[in-house]
Write a protein that holds these residues in place. Structure first.
Motif, PDB file in Angstrom:
ATOM      1  N   ASP A 157       0.823  -1.213   0.000  1.00  0.00           N
ATOM      2  CA  ASP A 157       0.000   0.000   0.000  1.00  0.00           C
ATOM      3  C   ASP A 157       0.858   1.266   0.000  1.00  0.00           C
ATOM      4  O   ASP A 157       0.547   2.232  -0.696  1.00  0.00           O
ATOM      5  CB  ASP A 157      -0.955   0.017   1.190  1.00  0.00           C
ATOM      6  CG  ASP A 157      -2.128  -0.944   1.027  1.00  0.00           C
ATOM      7  OD1 ASP A 157      -2.213  -1.632  -0.015  1.00  0.00           O
ATOM      8  OD2 ASP A 157      -2.966  -1.002   1.953  1.00  0.00           O
ATOM      9  N   GLN A 158       1.947   1.254   0.748  1.00  0.00           N
ATOM     10  CA  GLN A 158       2.853   2.414   0.760  1.00  0.00           C
ATOM     11  C   GLN A 158       3.462   2.631  -0.620  1.00  0.00           C
ATOM     12  O   GLN A 158       3.559   3.763  -1.093  1.00  0.00           O
ATOM     13  CB  GLN A 158       3.958   2.227   1.805  1.00  0.00           C
ATOM     14  CG  GLN A 158       3.477   2.351   3.214  1.00  0.00           C
ATOM     15  CD  GLN A 158       4.561   2.010   4.232  1.00  0.00           C
ATOM     16  OE1 GLN A 158       5.621   1.491   3.909  1.00  0.00           O
ATOM     17  NE2 GLN A 158       4.275   2.296   5.499  1.00  0.00           N
ATOM     18  N   ARG A 159       3.850   1.546  -1.254  1.00  0.00           N
ATOM     19  CA  ARG A 159       4.456   1.664  -2.584  1.00  0.00           C
ATOM     20  C   ARG A 159       3.437   2.165  -3.608  1.00  0.00           C
ATOM     21  O   ARG A 159       3.748   2.992  -4.454  1.00  0.00           O
ATOM     22  CB  ARG A 159       5.022   0.324  -3.016  1.00  0.00           C
ATOM     23  CG  ARG A 159       5.868   0.429  -4.258  1.00  0.00           C
ATOM     24  CD  ARG A 159       6.949  -0.564  -4.195  1.00  0.00           C
ATOM     25  NE  ARG A 159       8.052  -0.151  -5.025  1.00  0.00           N
ATOM     26  CZ  ARG A 159       9.090  -0.901  -5.238  1.00  0.00           C
ATOM     27  NH1 ARG A 159       9.180  -2.063  -4.656  1.00  0.00           N
ATOM     28  NH2 ARG A 159      10.062  -0.482  -6.004  1.00  0.00           N
ATOM     29  N   ILE A 160       2.215   1.667  -3.535  1.00  0.00           N
ATOM     30  CA  ILE A 160       1.161   2.140  -4.435  1.00  0.00           C
ATOM     31  C   ILE A 160       0.907   3.620  -4.198  1.00  0.00           C
ATOM     32  O   ILE A 160       0.790   4.402  -5.154  1.00  0.00           O
ATOM     33  CB  ILE A 160      -0.130   1.314  -4.247  1.00  0.00           C
ATOM     34  CG1 ILE A 160       0.089  -0.120  -4.726  1.00  0.00           C
ATOM     35  CG2 ILE A 160      -1.308   1.968  -4.979  1.00  0.00           C
ATOM     36  CD1 ILE A 160      -1.004  -1.087  -4.308  1.00  0.00           C
ATOM     37  N   GLU A 161       0.837   4.022  -2.946  1.00  0.00           N
ATOM     38  CA  GLU A 161       0.634   5.433  -2.592  1.00  0.00           C
ATOM     39  C   GLU A 161       1.730   6.292  -3.208  1.00  0.00           C
ATOM     40  O   GLU A 161       1.462   7.345  -3.830  1.00  0.00           O
ATOM     41  CB  GLU A 161       0.609   5.611  -1.078  1.00  0.00           C
ATOM     42  CG  GLU A 161       0.453   7.038  -0.612  1.00  0.00           C
ATOM     43  CD  GLU A 161      -0.897   7.636  -0.957  1.00  0.00           C
ATOM     44  OE1 GLU A 161      -0.929   8.827  -1.370  1.00  0.00           O
ATOM     45  OE2 GLU A 161      -1.925   6.947  -0.815  1.00  0.00           O
ATOM     46  N   GLN A 162       2.978   5.882  -3.089  1.00  0.00           N
ATOM     47  CA  GLN A 162       4.099   6.619  -3.684  1.00  0.00           C
ATOM     48  C   GLN A 162       3.960   6.703  -5.192  1.00  0.00           C
ATOM     49  O   GLN A 162       4.175   7.764  -5.790  1.00  0.00           O
ATOM     50  CB  GLN A 162       5.431   5.940  -3.334  1.00  0.00           C
ATOM     51  CG  GLN A 162       5.845   6.054  -1.901  1.00  0.00           C
ATOM     52  CD  GLN A 162       7.068   5.183  -1.594  1.00  0.00           C
ATOM     53  OE1 GLN A 162       7.417   4.289  -2.364  1.00  0.00           O
ATOM     54  NE2 GLN A 162       7.686   5.440  -0.456  1.00  0.00           N
ATOM     55  N   MET A 163       3.611   5.591  -5.826  1.00  0.00           N
ATOM     56  CA  MET A 163       3.488   5.564  -7.279  1.00  0.00           C
ATOM     57  C   MET A 163       2.362   6.477  -7.760  1.00  0.00           C
ATOM     58  O   MET A 163       2.503   7.178  -8.750  1.00  0.00           O
ATOM     59  CB  MET A 163       3.265   4.130  -7.771  1.00  0.00           C
ATOM     60  CG  MET A 163       4.479   3.246  -7.594  1.00  0.00           C
ATOM     61  SD  MET A 163       4.129   1.504  -7.912  1.00  0.00           S
ATOM     62  CE  MET A 163       3.855   1.548  -9.685  1.00  0.00           C
ATOM     63  N   LEU A 164       1.256   6.473  -7.050  1.00  0.00           N
ATOM     64  CA  LEU A 164       0.122   7.326  -7.440  1.00  0.00           C
ATOM     65  C   LEU A 164       0.440   8.802  -7.214  1.00  0.00           C
ATOM     66  O   LEU A 164       0.053   9.651  -8.013  1.00  0.00           O
ATOM     67  CB  LEU A 164      -1.138   6.925  -6.670  1.00  0.00           C
ATOM     68  CG  LEU A 164      -1.726   5.568  -7.051  1.00  0.00           C
ATOM     69  CD1 LEU A 164      -2.817   5.164  -6.076  1.00  0.00           C
ATOM     70  CD2 LEU A 164      -2.245   5.579  -8.479  1.00  0.00           C
ATOM     71  N   THR A 165       1.168   9.095  -6.160  1.00  0.00           N
ATOM     72  CA  THR A 165       1.548  10.479  -5.864  1.00  0.00           C
ATOM     73  C   THR A 165       2.574  10.985  -6.862  1.00  0.00           C
ATOM     74  O   THR A 165       2.455  12.097  -7.379  1.00  0.00           O
ATOM     75  CB  THR A 165       2.097  10.585  -4.429  1.00  0.00           C
ATOM     76  OG1 THR A 165       1.093  10.125  -3.520  1.00  0.00           O
ATOM     77  CG2 THR A 165       2.465  12.012  -4.088  1.00  0.00           C
ATOM     78  N   GLN A 166       3.578  10.175  -7.169  1.00  0.00           N
ATOM     79  CA  GLN A 166       4.626  10.566  -8.119  1.00  0.00           C
ATOM     80  C   GLN A 166       4.088  10.726  -9.515  1.00  0.00           C
ATOM     81  O   GLN A 166       4.571  11.543 -10.284  1.00  0.00           O
ATOM     82  CB  GLN A 166       5.741   9.503  -8.142  1.00  0.00           C
ATOM     83  CG  GLN A 166       6.545   9.440  -6.895  1.00  0.00           C
ATOM     84  CD  GLN A 166       7.479   8.240  -6.889  1.00  0.00           C
ATOM     85  OE1 GLN A 166       7.442   7.393  -7.785  1.00  0.00           O
ATOM     86  NE2 GLN A 166       8.313   8.166  -5.862  1.00  0.00           N
ATOM     87  N   SER A 167       3.098   9.940  -9.858  1.00  0.00           N
ATOM     88  CA  SER A 167       2.595   9.933 -11.223  1.00  0.00           C
ATOM     89  C   SER A 167       1.482  10.949 -11.461  1.00  0.00           C
ATOM     90  O   SER A 167       1.011  11.068 -12.574  1.00  0.00           O
ATOM     91  CB  SER A 167       2.065   8.538 -11.571  1.00  0.00           C
ATOM     92  OG  SER A 167       3.092   7.591 -11.422  1.00  0.00           O
ATOM     93  N   SER A 168       1.039  11.612 -10.429  1.00  0.00           N
ATOM     94  CA  SER A 168      -0.085  12.553 -10.589  1.00  0.00           C
ATOM     95  C   SER A 168       0.322  13.804 -11.294  1.00  0.00           C
ATOM     96  O   SER A 168       1.397  14.288 -11.261  1.00  0.00           O
ATOM     97  CB  SER A 168      -0.649  12.910  -9.226  1.00  0.00           C
ATOM     98  OG  SER A 168      -1.127  11.763  -8.571  1.00  0.00           O
TER      99      SER A 168
END
Length: 167
Positions: free
Chosen positions: A156-167
């Protein structure tokens, strides 16, 4: 005298087992693969459509897969509105009617598909153990491979980072 774990035959068998579980080398980018979904549609996994995606290879006969589905559904629900999805791909040996019955019974919120010939698993470098999951970024790059149930807090932390970085 050699120990029982150092004989050449035992070492060769251990190495062969590790290589079998690893598959044939895993691609960095999702290959152009189309999965048939339970709802009759098809999904091109290789299309970088801007979503962060977790592709999970599983089976209805895999106890860890079944135990992990509620947490996988929770992760999907948590991030779906932000461009994340789970795609669960049943293994070739799994009967489609069992897959469909399980998905309906558990009310799975994500897409569920089939790999009847094994071509999708082979395209990911060979999937030899379930569950095996691939975390894919918005550009279709494979970021992480998980064999077994992942640490969902870290996932979940990794997904959160990926979604934040990719926004």
């Amino acid at each position: 005298m050699k120990g029982k774990w150092t004989s050449p035959i035992v070492l060769a068998a251990l190495i062969a087992s590790v290589l079998m579980l690893r598959g044939q080398g895993h691609p960095d980018q999702v290959p152009p693969l189309t999965v048939a979904l339970l709802d009759g549609q098809h999904l091109d996994l290789g299309s970088a459509d801007g979503r962060v995606r977790l592709v999970e290879f599983w089976s209805t006969s895999c106890a860890p897969c079944i135990r992990g589905m509620p947490r996988l559904a929770e992760t999907h629900r948590k991030f779906a509105a932000r461009g994340f999805e789970v795609v669960a791909v049943a293994m070739p040996y799994d009967a489609p009617e069992h897959v469909g019955a399980f998905a309906r019974r558990e009310n799975l919120p994500f897409r569920v598909g089939f790999d009847p010939s094994g071509a999708i698993g082979q395209g990911f470098g060979g999937v030899n153990a379930t569950p095996t999951s691939y975390l894919i970024d918005r550009d279709g790059r494979i970021v992480k491979r998980y064999i077994g149930i992942p640490d969902h807090r870290a996932l979940d932390q990794r997904i959160e980072q990926m979604l934040t970085q990719s926004s």
